[in-house]
Design a protein around this motif. Structure first.
Motif, PDB file in Angstrom:
ATOM      1  N   GLN A 870       1.039  -1.111   0.335  1.00 60.68           N
ATOM      2  CA  GLN A 870      -0.380  -0.142  -0.040  1.00 60.68           C
ATOM      3  C   GLN A 870       0.780   1.346   0.367  1.00 60.68           C
ATOM      4  O   GLN A 870       0.167   1.885  -0.529  1.00 60.68           O
ATOM      5  CB  GLN A 870      -1.429  -0.313   1.111  1.00 60.68           C
ATOM      6  N   GLN A 871       2.068   1.153   0.847  1.00 60.25           N
ATOM      7  CA  GLN A 871       2.810   2.342   0.497  1.00 60.25           C
ATOM      8  C   GLN A 871       3.106   2.472  -0.823  1.00 60.25           C
ATOM      9  O   GLN A 871       3.469   3.746  -1.143  1.00 60.25           O
ATOM     10  CB  GLN A 871       3.758   2.274   1.654  1.00 60.25           C
ATOM     11  N   LEU A 872       4.024   1.287  -1.639  1.00 58.42           N
ATOM     12  CA  LEU A 872       4.243   1.149  -2.642  1.00 58.42           C
ATOM     13  C   LEU A 872       3.743   2.066  -4.001  1.00 58.42           C
ATOM     14  O   LEU A 872       3.759   2.965  -4.648  1.00 58.42           O
ATOM     15  CB  LEU A 872       5.058   0.207  -3.059  1.00 58.42           C
ATOM     16  N   ARG A 873       2.033   1.566  -4.240  1.00 54.64           N
ATOM     17  CA  ARG A 873       1.141   2.182  -4.637  1.00 54.64           C
ATOM     18  C   ARG A 873       1.162   3.652  -4.878  1.00 54.64           C
ATOM     19  O   ARG A 873       0.599   4.620  -5.085  1.00 54.64           O
ATOM     20  CB  ARG A 873       0.117   1.496  -4.745  1.00 54.64           C
ATOM     21  N   ILE A 874       0.882   4.061  -3.066  1.00 52.39           N
ATOM     22  CA  ILE A 874       0.687   5.531  -2.527  1.00 52.39           C
ATOM     23  C   ILE A 874       1.774   6.260  -2.607  1.00 52.39           C
ATOM     24  O   ILE A 874       1.794   7.921  -3.419  1.00 52.39           O
ATOM     25  CB  ILE A 874       0.593   5.484  -0.801  1.00 52.39           C
ATOM     26  N   ALA A 875       3.218   6.121  -2.992  1.00 55.90           N
ATOM     27  CA  ALA A 875       4.348   6.677  -3.070  1.00 55.90           C
ATOM     28  C   ALA A 875       4.934   7.407  -5.059  1.00 55.90           C
ATOM     29  O   ALA A 875       4.882   7.853  -5.208  1.00 55.90           O
ATOM     30  CB  ALA A 875       5.617   5.851  -2.943  1.00 55.90           C
TER      31      ALA A 875
END
Length: 931
Positions: A870-875
């Protein structure tokens, strides 16, 4: 295309990426203390000297020796003397007096020994590059010294040899075993860039296209053309000279290997070049004809041997083929006109008149000195359809007949017919040149009408389609009372132009039956006339009555099963697409392609391949669509049909949005739009923008996708093509929902529902259910709609669309906290994407699976790998420029959740701003280090 320049270079080097890389590799080898050699081999005018000069300017590790050109007949060791003079210039000293020819007891090359003697110390401290242009023109002892130095280098001397030589001398024994790099003409992109540099910004596009065709990718010929033409001619305001490149300019570039040949050899070469004039597209000249004519002139077959030994021609027993068409043109145009006429007279006497009457008459006509109406009439009759000869031979014959014709009407008619044969043979630029020579005088309507029909047909395939439409309608009006068949064809092509422009009103106008009575000689149409049914069916379909259109269009398809006319088959393929019978469209267009190939219809084949590729695309067979579009793109370029090439690029962009990354999509979409926008090709524009939007969706950029598709899919002025916009509407609905434009998405779904009800697209019912699921309220309604969509997908072929539905359904289930069901749908989507060759979409599906916990996260190894899915998608969203609110809409979470994750991303990665985060993501993706 590659361009490199330095502050010293007067002109950039275009299109020579492998050659420049080889020079750079040689420099690196010398810098490391090793020796090396490289030989550039190319035909005259292709830039051997420019490459050597550029290499010398850019060499930084040490000194460069560039000996001056030698005299025409060099003495022994003149090459080495010139090299020592260059070395003297480097040292700032006078060249020494040295006795050449003494053997070397250590077996080293005389060149190496001389350099060590004359450049002591410096050659051992730093590498030395020796650049010799036209090394084949050096004297034999000096060539031998060059070859020996390259084959047996002195380990104490880091010497680099960079040589250039002509293709016909590449096999000289002195240079045997040296690494050779051959290169040919510039590609279209590099040649266009060079031409722009040579001529400035005021070059007329049509003039530029003709110059590129004339030069055949040869930089020297391009430069000669740019020097010869005036600004008015380059801008298209004044007529171009004929021929564009005269014999003197060609001889200056290509004459050097011809000058040393014996007179009998040059005479025989002129016979071969003149024999080729009867059919410029043929693969060489008829060897038996040339040798019979040579015998009549007292020349034996051995006269060809010096030219063969110099690799200027190749004689395989049946054909005599020149090393290049520019060389052949040099031989022909470089000879005096009296010699050319004499060559044609000899060939005419040697032609078997009973077997090749047209060829004999054409050579007689080319031998004539002035107008000859009787000979022109005989040529015209011999070139009539049905005679066993090629289209280009007919074109050449009729063009020469026009030159011999004193009457203006007959001359214009023959030039128009010659241009039409050239067009059918796929030689669009020759057709334009011939057509430009016609004059709009007091000729009958039938003559002017046919010329206007041809102009419109050429513009339809390579020009603004609005101009083509008007020219074709004008042709129809002129032909209505004298040639009803040609008038009907003009209106059909006008409809094609209006279709490409996306103008349904003009389509209907072109399809309207003329009220002019047919001439008595025109037969009454049979009860089942495919052209009449095609017009009636399309008219009905264009006003939205698809049910009424089915009967006449179905009759067109039924008749096509046994038809062998490629034009009628092409139109039957269009009828199948309008009916939504994609399988019939693929089958009919494939039949048209087979017929076109068997008959060698070079003008029609690119268009058929475009229609077939589009039908395969609609069928979801992307690999087949790519194969046909790639072949069609090459065929369109060969035939000079840029409009067809734009359509092929647009199809390849759509295929790339499934199979490849965004860069491939952007390349093809950009190439399509570069042609389609100025030429008014709304269908190609819509397809290209749809492809770019689909790539944006795959990359998680719904705002950009919605911005691209919104203007094309909304009703009103400026919308996309009427036959394509509905196909792109499901993409817009998905992008609009993900970007928060729910009201626009709902309106689009209702419009799409009306389209789907007409049955014109087999995929539409499943896509409609998917779209309704996307705009459904947050309850269980969407669940049933996704299930309905998947059921409907089972009724039609199309792995990609079914996989997209499965992916969207899996995302919806995961966000409803139903991970087990989501995993099942996402796994199905992954398999479907892999089966249909959509790796980028498959990777997006894997990311969703990781978010469900289905796949273990990679072991943290620094960089983006330390982030959660999820952090990767947001980044990635933030790196693309999205705000927190936009990210929340894309991922279906709250802005507060995005803010929480983003703070953790900053802390884990050690960045302090969105700009630093964007740079980090960009570096990771470029290096392939992302998870």
């Amino acid at each position: 295309m590659t361009g490199q320049t330095t502050a010293e270079s007067p002109c950039r080097i275009y299109g020579r990426t492998p050659e420049l890389a080889a020079v750079a590799a040689l420099s690196d080898r010398l810098r490391a203390g090793y020796t090396g050699a490289l030989v550039f081999v190319a035909e005259p005018g292709l830039g051997r000297s420019a490459l050597l000069a550029g290499a010398a300017r850019q060499f930084r590790p040490g000194p460069v020796l560039r000996p001056r050109p030698l005299p025409r007949d060099p003495r022994p060791y003149d090459g080495l003397r010139a090299l020592l003079c260059a070395a003297a210039e480097v040292r700032g000293a006078a060249p020494p007096r040295i006795a050449f020819g003494a053997g070397r007891p250590d077996g080293t090359s005389e060149l190496t020994s001389l350099l060590r003697r004359f450049l002591p110390g410096s050659v051992e401290k730093e590498p030395l590059l020796v650049c010799v242009d036209d090394a084949h023109l050096w004297d034999a002892p000096s060539r031998a010294a060059l070859g020996l130095a390259a084959r047996h280098p002195d380990p104490r001397l880091p010497l680099g040899l960079l040589l250039s030589m002509a293709e016909h001398r590449a096999a000289d024994t002195e240079f045997t075993g040296l690494p050779v790099l051959r290169f040919g003409p510039l590609d279209d992109g590099a040649a266009s860039a060079l031409l722009r540099e040579l001529t400035g910004e005021h070059l007329n596009p049509a003039v530029g296209a003709e110059l590129l065709s004339e030069a055949e990718g040869n930089p020297a010929v391009l430069a000669a053309l740019a020097r010869r033409l005036t600004p008015g001619q380059l801008g298209g305001h004044r007529p171009l000279p004929r021929p564009l490149v005269d014999g003197a300019a060609l001889w200056a570039t290509f004459g050097s290997p011809l000058e040393p040949l014996p007179a009998p050899t040059r005479q025989l070469l002129l016979l071969a070049a003149a024999a080729h004039e009867s059919d410029p597209s043929a693969a060489g000249a008829d060897a038996s004809l040339v040798l019979r004519a040579a015998r009549a002139a007292g020349l034996g077959p051995a006269a060809l041997d010096p030219a063969e030994a110099a690799r200027l021609v190749h004689h395989d027993g049946d054909r005599i083929t020149f090393a290049g068409s520019l060389l052949r043109r040099t031989v022909y145009t470089g000879a005096p006109s009296s010699h050319r006429r004499a060559a044609h007279a000899l060939l005419a006497s040697a032609v078997a008149a009973d077997r090749h009457p047209l060829r004999r008459l054409l050579h007689l006509a080319l031998a004539a000195q002035g107008p000859d109406a009787a000979l022109a009439a005989r040529l015209d009759a011999a070139a009539a359809p049905g005679t066993p000869t090629s289209g280009m031979e007919r074109s050449a014959a009729l063009a020469r007949a026009a030159e011999l014709t004193p009457q203006e009407d007959a001359r214009t008619a023959r030039l128009t017919a010659a241009a039409d044969y050239a067009r059918l043979a796929g030689h669009t630029r020759r057709a334009r040149r011939l057509l430009a020579a016609t004059r709009d005088g007091a000729s009958p309507d039938t003559v002017h009408g046919r010329a206007e029909l041809l102009r419109g047909s050429l513009a339809l395939r390579d020009g603004p389609v609005g101009d083509a439409y008007q020219a074709l309608l004008m042709a129809a009006e002129r032909l209505d009372h004298c040639d009803a068949e040609a008038a009907a064809e003009a209106r059909m092509e006008a409809m094609d132009a209006a279709w490409a422009a996306g103008d349904p009103v003009d389509c209907l106008a072109a399809l309207t039956e003329t009220r002019s009575p047919s001439p008595p000689s025109s037969p009454t149409p049979p009860p089942q006339d495919p052209r009449r049914d095609y017009r009636a069916g399309l008219r009905t379909a264009l006003v939205g009555q698809l049910a009424e259109a089915e009967s006449p269009l179905r009759r067109v398809l039924d008749l096509a099963r046994e038809d062998d006319d490629p034009v009628r088959l092409l139109r039957a393929g269009v009828a199948a697409l309008v009916l939504g019978d994609i399988a019939a469209a693929c089958r009919t267009n494939a039949r048209a392609l087979a017929v076109s190939r068997s008959r060698g219809l070079a003008s029609l084949t690119p268009r058929i391949l475009e229609h077939l590729a589009y039908a395969e695309l609609r069928a979801g067979r992307h690999a087949r669509a790519r194969a046909h579009a790639q072949e069609g793109l090459h065929a369109a370029h060969r035939a000079g049909q840029r409009n067809v090439a734009a359509g092929q690029h647009a199809i390849l962009a759509l295929v790339a949005s499934v199979e490849h990354d965004a860069a491939a999509v952007a390349a093809h979409a950009g190439a399509a739009l570069e042609i389609a926008r100025p030429h008014g090709l709304l269908q190609a524009v819509t397809l290209a923008e749809w492809a770019s939007a689909r790539a944006d969706l795959c990359r998680g950029r719904p705002f950009e996708a919605a911005a691209r598709l919104g203007p094309l899919t909304r009703p009103g002025p400026g919308r996309g093509h009427f036959a394509v916009r509905m196909l792109a509407l499901p993409c817009f609905v998905e992008a609009a929902v993900q970007s928060g434009a729910s009201s626009e998405a709902k309106a689009a779904v209702e419009e799409f529902a009306l389209w789907a009800a007409q049955g014109a697209d087999p995929q539409a019912p499943a896509q409609l259910a998917r779209c309704r699921a996307l705009v459904a309220p947050p309850d269980d309604t969407a669940d049933a709609l996704y299930e309905l969509a998947l059921d409907r997908h089972e009724a039609v072929h199309g792995d990609f669309e079914r996989a997209r539905t499965q992916l969207l359904y899996g995302k919806w289930l995961r966000r409803r906290r139903r991970p087990a069901e989501a995993k099942n749908r996402l796994r199905d989507a992954l398999v479907s994407f892999e089966r249909c060759g959509a790796p980028v979409w498959a990777e997006q599906t894997r990311a969703e699976l990781r978010a469900t916990g289905d796949a273990p996260a990679p072991v943290p190894a620094g960089g983006l790998a330390v982030l959660t899915p999820q952090q990767l998608r947001i980044a990635r969203c933030v790196a693309e420029g999205a705000t927190n609110r936009e990210v929340a809409l894309i991922l279906s979470v709250s802005p507060r959740t995005v803010d929480h994750h983003l703070r953790n991303v900053f802390a884990v990665l050690g960045v302090r701003s969105r700009t630093e985060l964007a740079r980090l993501v960009d570096r990771a993706e470029r290096s392939g280090a992302q998870p």
